[in-house]
Design an enzyme around this catalytic site. Structure first.
Site, PDB file in Angstrom:
ATOM      1  N   GLU A  34       0.835  -1.211   0.000  1.00  0.00           N
ATOM      2  CA  GLU A  34       0.000   0.000   0.000  1.00  0.00           C
ATOM      3  C   GLU A  34       0.865   1.255   0.000  1.00  0.00           C
ATOM      4  OE1 GLU A  34      -1.928  -0.569   3.739  1.00  0.00           O
ATOM      5  OE2 GLU A  34      -3.709  -1.410   2.817  1.00  0.00           O
TER       6      GLU A  34
ATOM      7  N   CYS B 160      -0.051  33.300  10.838  1.00  0.00           N
ATOM      8  CA  CYS B 160       0.338  33.942  12.090  1.00  0.00           C
ATOM      9  C   CYS B 160       0.841  32.901  13.079  1.00  0.00           C
ATOM     10  CB  CYS B 160      -0.851  34.690  12.659  1.00  0.00           C
ATOM     11  SG  CYS B 160      -1.601  35.745  11.441  1.00  0.00           S
TER      12      CYS B 160
END
Ligand code: LLP
Length: 434
Positions: A293, A364
């Site tokens: 996977e 920020c």
């Protein structure tokens, strides 16, 4: 022609960097920044390389299932399907995306340590290939769903092989102290196997593990493969059943920084192949279907991000911050894992990499960095930066923090670039605000 990072990126006479022959400075001019840009040919090469390595080791009895969480958007699934790749999904949203892209539900399997009833129903109702169970309660929930519909569902369950992968603690999952899977040593996994077997509508087909992500050492994969196959045989012996599928997970590390040496796909698959074939011989059993996977290793290197430099703040006795028009909203991996990235000034890529700079985002947050202390061409306002290896876990983990719209994904194929995910607009941002 000079290449950088991978052979898909070339640096032209004008010093511009190109991806698959397309000048990324021009791409930035045409589509704006920030933007994710991906190479379809690189994606296909990765699909083929994994398929080749798997076939060489396991013959026809193998599958490559792409882990959708690394990058999930509609454009990807037709590419995967055309390369014979299957996929895993971990949420209703990923499943919905794959289905909307007309991906064959039989080629999907569903993971997750706490799938909701609605998600399980959605999976069963679309005819999903298999469901990887990861909780005792989930067994009962799924049985009830299947009984109500009088249908059978193919299932596997997640096992903790007890292997500690050498990676960041947040992305290490194979150890015993993990919220995922059932332990072998403490008997939990065998209890789970018995519980599944008692259900009338669940066809118990195999087991699964995933030891972690961005794993470099081959040893962890080899040990996990051996432990898993031994346990697979133990279940068959003790419960008198035959199973047909062993999923050994993803987690293959990729190159982010110039010094990273993740090794080749071949090395990784061959290592697992050797261990599994030896064990099969010892156990006197032919190997079941082996499934990998890969998520990151399938898409990461095929993608880059283009930003425009807005300002450069050279702090005396401190760092030089190059601020770009994106950051943790499109790539939260520094903020989450202190992951570092490599970059070039796309419009001066041939110039010497002669200045130590830190690429900062616009949020920020002081932790909003893309790369810390990276040596590359001295940047100035208006430059285009190309950050490499952003194909995985960037778009899929992007957010609208500070109400920043998410960038588009641009796909390059046969010398043409097109938008496959459009740039979010401010209107998109308030779409759900009532
Ligand atoms: N299979 C399972 C069950 C998984 O949980 C994962 C990843 C994969 C496959 C694919 O692993 P890969 O080949 O991509 O390493 N957000 C983190 C990565 C989290 C991975 C979680 N599971 C990051 O940005 O590094």
């Amino acid at each position: 022609m000079k290449t950088y990072y991978s052979e898909h990126f070339t640096i032209g006479e004008n010093g511009h960097i190109s991806l698959d022959g397309l000048d990324l400075v021009k791409v930035a001019e045409e589509f704006g920044t920030p933007a994710y840009v991906m190479s379809e040919s690189h994606l296909r090469e990765n699909c083929r390389a994994f398929t080749r390595a798997m076939r060489r080791n396991f013959g026809e009895r193998c599958k490559v299932a792409y882990a959708s969480k690394a990058l999930c958007a509609r454009f990807l699934y037709p590419i995967l399907a055309s390369e014979g790749i299957h996929a895993d999904v971990v949420s209703g949203g990923e499943l919905y995306t794959a289905l909307k892209a007309e991906f064959d539900p039989k080629h999907l399997h569903f993971h997750g340590n706490n799938k909701t009833v609605a998600e399980l129903e959605m999976a069963v109702d679309c005819g999903i290939g298999s469901i990887i169970l990861d909780a005792m309660e989930e067994v009962d929930r799924l049985e009830a769903i299947c009984a109500a519909r009088d249908i059978h569902q193919r299932v596997l369950f997640r096992v903790k092989p007890g292997v500690h992968a050498d990676t960041h603690a947040f992305i290490s999952t194979g150890q015993n102290d993990s919220k995922f899977g059932f332990g072998i040593q403490d008997g939990e996994a065998m209890r789970m196997a018995r519980h599944i077997l008692e259900q009338e509508h669940l066809d118990f087909s195999g087991i699964h593990c995933h030891i972690g992500s961005q794993v470099f050492s081959l040893d962890g994969f080899a040990r996990a493969a051996k432990i898993m196959f031994d346990f697979f045989c133990q279940i068959e012996r003790e419960l008198h059943i035959t199973m047909d599928e062993l999923i050994v997970g993803g987690g293959f590390g990729v190159k982010y920084m110039p010094e990273d040496e993740p090794g080749t796909f071949d090395e990784k698959i061959d290592t697992m192949g050797k261990v599994l074939r030896e064990e099969a011989e010892k156990q006197g059993r032919v190997l079941p279907e082996i499934v990998i996977e890969p998520g990151r290793s399938m898409v990461c290197a095929a993608g880059c991000t283009l930003y425009t430099v807005g300002s450069v703040r050279d702090i005396r006795d401190g760092r030089c911050y190059v601020s770009v028009d994106g950051g943790m909203t499109d790539n939260p991996r520094f903020a989450l894992y202190q992951a570092n990235y490599d970059a070039v000034v796309a419009n001066r890529a041939a110039a010497p990499r002669d200045k130590l700079q830190t690429i900062a985002g616009r949020c920020c947050e002081s932790g909003d960095l893309v790369a810390r202390d990276l040596q590359f061409q001295a940047a100035k306002a208006g430059d285009i930066l190309c950050v490499f290896a952003t194909g995985a876990y960037n778009f899929s983990m992007a957010s609208n923090y500070n109400r920043v719209p998410r960038p588009p994904i641009l796909l390059i194929c046969d010398g043409v670039v097109r938008e496959v995910v459009r740039r979010e607009t401010y209107e998109d941002l308030i779409h759900n605000d009532l």
